[in-house]
Design a protein around this motif. Sequence first.
Motif, PDB file in Angstrom:
ATOM      1  N   ILE A  70      -3.347   4.054  -2.372  1.00 35.62           N
ATOM      2  CA  ILE A  70      -3.473   2.940  -3.321  1.00 35.62           C
ATOM      3  C   ILE A  70      -3.136   1.673  -2.561  1.00 35.62           C
ATOM      4  N   GLN A  71      -4.087   0.777  -2.486  1.00 32.88           N
ATOM      5  CA  GLN A  71      -3.864  -0.497  -1.794  1.00 32.88           C
ATOM      6  C   GLN A  71      -3.441  -1.574  -2.787  1.00 32.88           C
ATOM      7  N   ARG A  72      -2.634  -2.475  -2.291  1.00 38.53           N
ATOM      8  CA  ARG A  72      -2.221  -3.649  -3.108  1.00 38.53           C
ATOM      9  C   ARG A  72      -1.769  -3.200  -4.497  1.00 38.53           C
ATOM     10  N   THR A  73      -0.753  -2.344  -4.507  1.00 38.06           N
ATOM     11  CA  THR A  73      -0.325  -1.718  -5.760  1.00 38.06           C
ATOM     12  C   THR A  73       0.008  -2.753  -6.838  1.00 38.06           C
ATOM     13  N   GLN A  74      -0.277  -2.359  -8.068  1.00 36.32           N
ATOM     14  CA  GLN A  74       0.014  -3.158  -9.246  1.00 36.32           C
ATOM     15  C   GLN A  74       0.962  -2.367 -10.134  1.00 36.32           C
ATOM     16  N   GLN A  75       1.619  -3.061 -11.058  1.00 38.60           N
ATOM     17  CA  GLN A  75       2.577  -2.373 -11.922  1.00 38.60           C
ATOM     18  C   GLN A  75       1.899  -1.311 -12.778  1.00 38.60           C
ATOM     19  N   GLU A  76       0.663  -1.548 -13.139  1.00 40.28           N
ATOM     20  CA  GLU A  76      -0.030  -0.555 -13.961  1.00 40.28           C
ATOM     21  C   GLU A  76      -0.366   0.725 -13.195  1.00 40.28           C
TER      22      GLU A  76
ATOM     23  N   ARG B 152      -9.844  13.857   2.497  1.00 37.85           N
ATOM     24  CA  ARG B 152      -9.381  15.210   2.791  1.00 37.85           C
ATOM     25  C   ARG B 152      -9.974  15.605   4.128  1.00 37.85           C
ATOM     26  N   THR B 153      -9.126  16.011   5.018  1.00 35.79           N
ATOM     27  CA  THR B 153      -9.594  16.378   6.349  1.00 35.79           C
ATOM     28  C   THR B 153      -9.244  17.832   6.633  1.00 35.79           C
ATOM     29  N   GLY B 154     -10.126  18.485   7.360  1.00 33.76           N
ATOM     30  CA  GLY B 154      -9.896  19.868   7.725  1.00 33.76           C
ATOM     31  C   GLY B 154      -9.904  20.817   6.541  1.00 33.76           C
ATOM     32  N   GLY B 155     -10.413  20.329   5.412  1.00 35.97           N
ATOM     33  CA  GLY B 155     -10.484  21.180   4.230  1.00 35.97           C
ATOM     34  C   GLY B 155      -9.138  21.574   3.675  1.00 35.97           C
ATOM     35  N   SER B 156      -8.104  20.819   4.051  1.00 37.42           N
ATOM     36  CA  SER B 156      -6.772  21.204   3.592  1.00 37.42           C
ATOM     37  C   SER B 156      -6.069  20.014   2.948  1.00 37.42           C
ATOM     38  N   VAL B 157      -5.203  19.362   3.688  1.00 32.01           N
ATOM     39  CA  VAL B 157      -4.380  18.284   3.154  1.00 32.01           C
ATOM     40  C   VAL B 157      -5.241  17.119   2.673  1.00 32.01           C
ATOM     41  N   SER B 158      -4.804  16.531   1.570  1.00 31.28           N
ATOM     42  CA  SER B 158      -5.485  15.345   1.049  1.00 31.28           C
ATOM     43  C   SER B 158      -4.481  14.212   0.907  1.00 31.28           C
ATOM     44  N   THR B 159      -4.981  12.988   1.109  1.00 34.89           N
ATOM     45  CA  THR B 159      -4.164  11.794   0.935  1.00 34.89           C
ATOM     46  C   THR B 159      -4.828  10.881  -0.074  1.00 34.89           C
ATOM     47  N   LEU B 160      -4.051  10.451  -1.044  1.00 32.67           N
ATOM     48  CA  LEU B 160      -4.503   9.445  -2.018  1.00 32.67           C
ATOM     49  C   LEU B 160      -3.839   8.130  -1.631  1.00 32.67           C
TER      50      LEU B 160
ATOM     51  N   ASP C 136       0.850  -1.196   0.000  1.00 30.60           N
ATOM     52  CA  ASP C 136       0.000   0.000   0.000  1.00 30.60           C
ATOM     53  C   ASP C 136       0.886   1.246   0.000  1.00 30.60           C
ATOM     54  N   VAL C 137       0.397   2.290  -0.660  1.00 29.88           N
ATOM     55  CA  VAL C 137       1.123   3.558  -0.653  1.00 29.88           C
ATOM     56  C   VAL C 137       0.166   4.698  -0.349  1.00 29.88           C
ATOM     57  N   GLU C 138       0.720   5.750   0.246  1.00 26.41           N
ATOM     58  CA  GLU C 138      -0.035   6.969   0.523  1.00 26.41           C
ATOM     59  C   GLU C 138       0.685   8.147  -0.104  1.00 26.41           C
ATOM     60  N   LEU C 139      -0.048   8.929  -0.851  1.00 30.15           N
ATOM     61  CA  LEU C 139       0.497  10.122  -1.476  1.00 30.15           C
ATOM     62  C   LEU C 139      -0.211  11.328  -0.865  1.00 30.15           C
ATOM     63  N   ARG C 140       0.572  12.367  -0.607  1.00 28.26           N
ATOM     64  CA  ARG C 140       0.026  13.504   0.115  1.00 28.26           C
ATOM     65  C   ARG C 140       0.029  14.749  -0.750  1.00 28.26           C
ATOM     66  N   CYS C 141      -1.002  15.560  -0.578  1.00 22.59           N
ATOM     67  CA  CYS C 141      -1.105  16.836  -1.279  1.00 22.59           C
ATOM     68  C   CYS C 141      -1.464  17.934  -0.299  1.00 22.59           C
ATOM     69  N   ASP C 142      -0.699  18.994  -0.349  1.00 19.93           N
ATOM     70  CA  ASP C 142      -0.953  20.160   0.490  1.00 19.93           C
ATOM     71  C   ASP C 142      -1.338  21.321  -0.432  1.00 19.93           C
ATOM     72  N   PRO C 143      -2.599  21.726  -0.451  1.00 22.51           N
ATOM     73  CA  PRO C 143      -3.028  22.736  -1.425  1.00 22.51           C
ATOM     74  C   PRO C 143      -2.597  24.138  -1.012  1.00 22.51           C
TER      75      PRO C 143
END
Lengths: 115, 114
Positions: A79-85, A69-77, A18-25
Motif C-alpha cells: 500500500i503506497q501513500r497510506t491513508q487513514q481509511e 507473488r513470486t515463485g508461486g509461494s510468498v505474496s506481498t501486498l 508505504d507499507v508491505e504486508l507479507r503472506c506465506d501460504p
Amino acid sequence: GAGVSQSPSNKVTEKGKDVELRCDPISGHTALYWYRQSLGQGLEFLIYFQGNSAPDKSGLPSDRFSAERTGGSVSTLTIQRTQQEDSAVYLCASSLVASTTDTQYFGPGTRLTVL
Amino acid sequence: AQSVTQPDIHITVSEGASLELRCNYSYGATPYLFWYVQSPGQGLQLLLKYFSGDTLVQGIKGFEAEFKRSQSSFNLRKPSVHWSDAAEYFCAVGAGSNTGKLIFGQGTTLQVKP
C-alpha cells in the motif's frame, strides 16, 4: 503442517508512508487470496493469484494498492501513500487451486493502523 | 452481482439455548455457500459448505445449515450453544466456480450468556 502465516501481525504507520504486508501460504497451495476486514465493511475481496498471475484484481480499492507473488509461494501486498481509511485487518488465504469448491485456509491477519 | 446479507449484526443467546444465524444471498446460478467462524484473535475457520445435493449440511462443532433456494437463504443453526461458540460468524457465496473468490456478508457477532 504449518498453516498460512502473515507478517507483521501488527503494523502502525504514519499517513503517507508505504507499507508491505507479507503472506506465506500453505506449502503446495497454488491459489492465494487477499481480503480486507474493516469496521463496518465486513470482509472484502481484494485480489487473488493462481500461481504467479493475478486473474482478478477487481477488489483493489485504488492504484495505491498492488500485490505480487513470486515463485508461486510468498505474496506481498503493498500500500503506497497510506491513508487513514486503509486501517483494517488484511487477511490472506490459500487453497490448493483457485476453485470455489476448494477450501480456503486463512491466516491470522495483519492489523494495519494508519495514524 | 453476487451479494450476501446477514441481517443480524449482533445476537445474544444463553448457554444451552438454540441458535439460528440468518444469511440471504443474491446469485444468478446455483450458489456455492459457506459459513466461516472467526474467534477472537483467530483466523477464519470453515464451519461448513454447500455446493449441491442434500440441502441440509452438517459442519464442525455441531453446526448445521439449510439451503433454501425459494428463500435465497442459508441459515446456520446449532441446537445447544456453548460459551466457546462466542465469535463472529460470516456467511459467504462463491463468485464463480473457477476463481475461488468469496463474497462475504457483514458478519454476525454472537455473544453467549452464562
